[in-house]
Motif scaffolding. Structure first.
Motif: not given
Ligand code: SF4
Length: 284
Positions: A236-255
């Motif tokens: 928001s300090i840079i630009n409060n119109n930057i779209p933020l995508h919060l993505s849900r994690y599912f187990p994969r690879y080593k995690m």
């Protein structure tokens, strides 16, 4: 194809690569951390120039870019290699190994971009475009010379040094940059990098092109509301119109942490919306 790399200097018996903030110092016959740049006979070579592992015509929303030419399609290409080693990588089959690839000249790729129907341009995605620099730069420049309206998109971890970033940006229309966490320990231990260069990339890119940011919320790692607030506040300090995508994690690879709870995702969206005008949830 193997070709001489950009952004390196010769030291006495070693090579210093400064394409990305790892700043690898590489001994003869050894690769840098990205596993695509090798020191041979006092020169640095990149082995993934023009080597394409994946091509697809994708909806732009899949990148994800929600506020850049919505409801269009973009030809999306990737190579192999990455300068991060994220434990949850969903493309580890091409990012962490030298995957089978086909060589496509820059001229051929540009011709393809300009002839595919219902296509707005090119997205460099699937693996990390920063370490595919020479090809990404040459294709983007040639494409803009042929048709300046064609779109160039980067889907990136933002781990690139300032000099190459600033060289590439005049040819780039939009970027989706991963901000994987607001915690340097997370970057060190889970991704194999550092936080501050990514923040710098977001700041620089925002001045030159359309930027959207993605954060994968990993349960018990970076899904605290405090950290989500820190990420949103920084953007928001840079630009409060930057779209933020919060993505849900599912187990994969080593995690194998459990999937991030839907309740936490919804709480995170509310927290981020205190600072930003455009927040959306993905992988829900
Ligand atoms: S691109 Fe980054 S990871 Fe690869 S050799 Fe250069 S400094 Fe190292």
């Amino acid at each position: 194809m193997k070709t001489e790399a950009m952004f390196y200097e010769k030291l006495e018996n070693k090579i210093h690569c400064f394409l990305c903030p790892h700043n690898c110092v590489i001994e003869e016959n050894h690769y840098g951390k990205c596993n695509v740049r090798i020191h041979e006979h006092g020169k640095l070579y990149t082995i993934n120039y023009g080597e394409v592992t994946s091509v697809s015509l994708d909806p732009i929303e899949k990148k994800p870019l929600h506020y850049f030419k919505p409801s269009t399609n973009i030809l999306s290409v990737g190579s192999f290699g990455c300068n991060f080693t994220c434990g949850f990588c969903q493309n580890h089959q091409i990012s962490q190994v030298k995957a089978p690839s086909n060589f496509i000249t820059k001229e051929k790729l540009v011709e393809l971009i300009l002839t595919v129907e219902n296509n707005i341009g090119i997205a460099f995605t699937y693996n990390e475009p920063s370490i595919w620099f020479e090809y990404v730069y040459e294709v983007s420049k040639l494409l803009k010379e042929m048709n300046e309206k064609a779109a160039v998109v980067l889907v990136t971890n933002g781990y690139i040094s300032e000099e190459p970033l600033k060289m590439l940006l005049p040819y780039v229309d939009a970027m989706n940059i991963d901000l994987k966490s607001y915690n340097n320990k997370y970057y060190n231990e889970i991704c194999g990098g550092n936080l501050s260069p990514v923040l710098k990339t977001i700041e620089i890119a925002n001045k030159r092109c359309h930027v959207e940011v993605t954060t994968l919320l990993v349960s018990n790692e970076n899904d605290s509301m405090e950290e989500v607030g820190d990420i949103a506040k920084f953007l928001s300090i840079i630009n409060n119109n930057i779209p933020l995508h919060l993505s849900r994690y599912f187990p994969r690879y080593k995690m194998d942490n459990p999937p991030t709870s839907v309740e936490d995702m919804i709480r995170a969206e509310k927290v981020a919306k205190k600072y930003l005008n455009r927040v959306s949830l993905g992988n829900m």
